[in-house]
Each structure stands twice: as structure tokens, then as C-alpha cells.
Design an enzyme around this catalytic site. Sequence first.
Site, PDB file in Angstrom:
ATOM      1  N   VAL A  60      -9.999  -2.433   9.419  1.00 17.98           N
ATOM      2  CA  VAL A  60      -8.778  -1.847   9.962  1.00 17.98           C
ATOM      3  C   VAL A  60      -8.679  -2.061  11.467  1.00 17.98           C
ATOM      4  O   VAL A  60      -9.697  -2.155  12.159  1.00 17.98           O
ATOM      5  CB  VAL A  60      -8.721  -0.336   9.612  1.00 17.98           C
ATOM      6  CG1 VAL A  60      -9.769   0.454  10.367  1.00 17.98           C
ATOM      7  CG2 VAL A  60      -7.338   0.249   9.820  1.00 17.98           C
ATOM      8  N   CYS A  61      -7.446  -2.160  11.963  1.00 14.44           N
ATOM      9  CA  CYS A  61      -7.161  -2.152  13.399  1.00 14.44           C
ATOM     10  C   CYS A  61      -5.943  -1.252  13.585  1.00 14.44           C
ATOM     11  O   CYS A  61      -5.692  -0.385  12.752  1.00 14.44           O
ATOM     12  CB  CYS A  61      -6.935  -3.564  13.948  1.00 14.44           C
ATOM     13  SG  CYS A  61      -5.462  -4.379  13.334  1.00 14.44           S
ATOM     14  N   ARG A  62      -5.175  -1.442  14.626  1.00 15.73           N
ATOM     15  CA  ARG A  62      -4.026  -0.559  14.856  1.00 15.73           C
ATOM     16  C   ARG A  62      -2.916  -0.800  13.830  1.00 15.73           C
ATOM     17  O   ARG A  62      -2.403   0.134  13.238  1.00 15.73           O
ATOM     18  CB  ARG A  62      -3.500  -0.748  16.276  1.00 15.73           C
ATOM     19  CG  ARG A  62      -2.343   0.170  16.619  1.00 15.73           C
ATOM     20  CD  ARG A  62      -1.988   0.087  18.104  1.00 15.73           C
ATOM     21  NE  ARG A  62      -0.942   1.033  18.416  1.00 15.73           N
ATOM     22  CZ  ARG A  62       0.340   0.718  18.495  1.00 15.73           C
ATOM     23  NH1 ARG A  62       0.730  -0.524  18.264  1.00 15.73           N
ATOM     24  NH2 ARG A  62       1.233   1.626  18.784  1.00 15.73           N
ATOM     25  N   GLY A  64      -2.821  -4.096  11.788  1.00 15.09           N
ATOM     26  CA  GLY A  64      -3.189  -5.077  10.780  1.00 15.09           C
ATOM     27  C   GLY A  64      -3.403  -6.494  11.270  1.00 15.09           C
ATOM     28  O   GLY A  64      -3.921  -7.328  10.533  1.00 15.09           O
ATOM     29  N   MET A  88      -4.300   1.449  11.218  1.00 11.67           N
ATOM     30  CA  MET A  88      -4.454   2.886  11.468  1.00 11.67           C
ATOM     31  C   MET A  88      -3.109   3.584  11.622  1.00 11.67           C
ATOM     32  O   MET A  88      -3.011   4.786  11.401  1.00 11.67           O
ATOM     33  CB  MET A  88      -5.329   3.122  12.701  1.00 11.67           C
ATOM     34  CG  MET A  88      -6.799   2.803  12.482  1.00 11.67           C
ATOM     35  SD  MET A  88      -7.548   3.711  11.091  1.00 11.67           S
ATOM     36  CE  MET A  88      -7.421   5.414  11.664  1.00 11.67           C
TER      37      MET A  88
END
Length: 108
Positions: A60-62, A64, A88
Site C-alpha cells: 500500500v501507498c497513499r 496506489g 491508504m
Amino acid sequence: MDIPQVSVHEVPDDAVVLDVREQDEWDAGHAPGAVHIPLGDLPSRLDALPDTDDGTLAVVCRSGGRSSRAVAWLSQQGFDVANVEGGMKAWEVAGKQLVADRAPATVK
């Protein structure tokens, strides 16, 4: 190359996820079972990748983008990984738990 994807609703609340965001984003709020390895550090920290019981590691990141790049690269290295769709931001919208060293936890 197709990037394996998983929706936030498919990730169990207690799942171990790999968070590839930067330190300030991590500090603001992250999934309770997350392991933090910023995208730029990933090649040198493969030994820090968490083991998963079900085989596939959610990344996961902010939103995608970075996690898609991480999943593409990790897949080429032979890891069983999947990108968390929407990152996220989607995690927070779905009402999933966030934790932070300082309250309140939020997605930055």
C-alpha cells in the site's frame, strides 16, 4: 504486465501489509499491521519484508501509484504481492483502522 490488485475490503483488518510511503506519511497514520519500508529503500531491504500466512502480501501507498511500482518490481523478484487498490486513502474511506504515534491518525 498486469499488476495483481486487491481491494481494501479484501484485506483483513489484522493483515500484515507493506507500506511503501515516506516517513512523514507513515507517521501521520498507517494500518495497524503494517511494515514500513519506503519505496526507495525496498531494493536494499528485501530481508525486512514480512512473511504472510496466506501467501500474498498486500502493498500500500497513499493512492496506489508507488505501491503498483513496488508490486511490479517485487513480482519480478519472485514475491507473491498485490497492490491495494486506492491505497491508504481508500483504506481510510472504508473506515478501516489507522494508528499513529501521535493522535489523531490520518492519511497524509
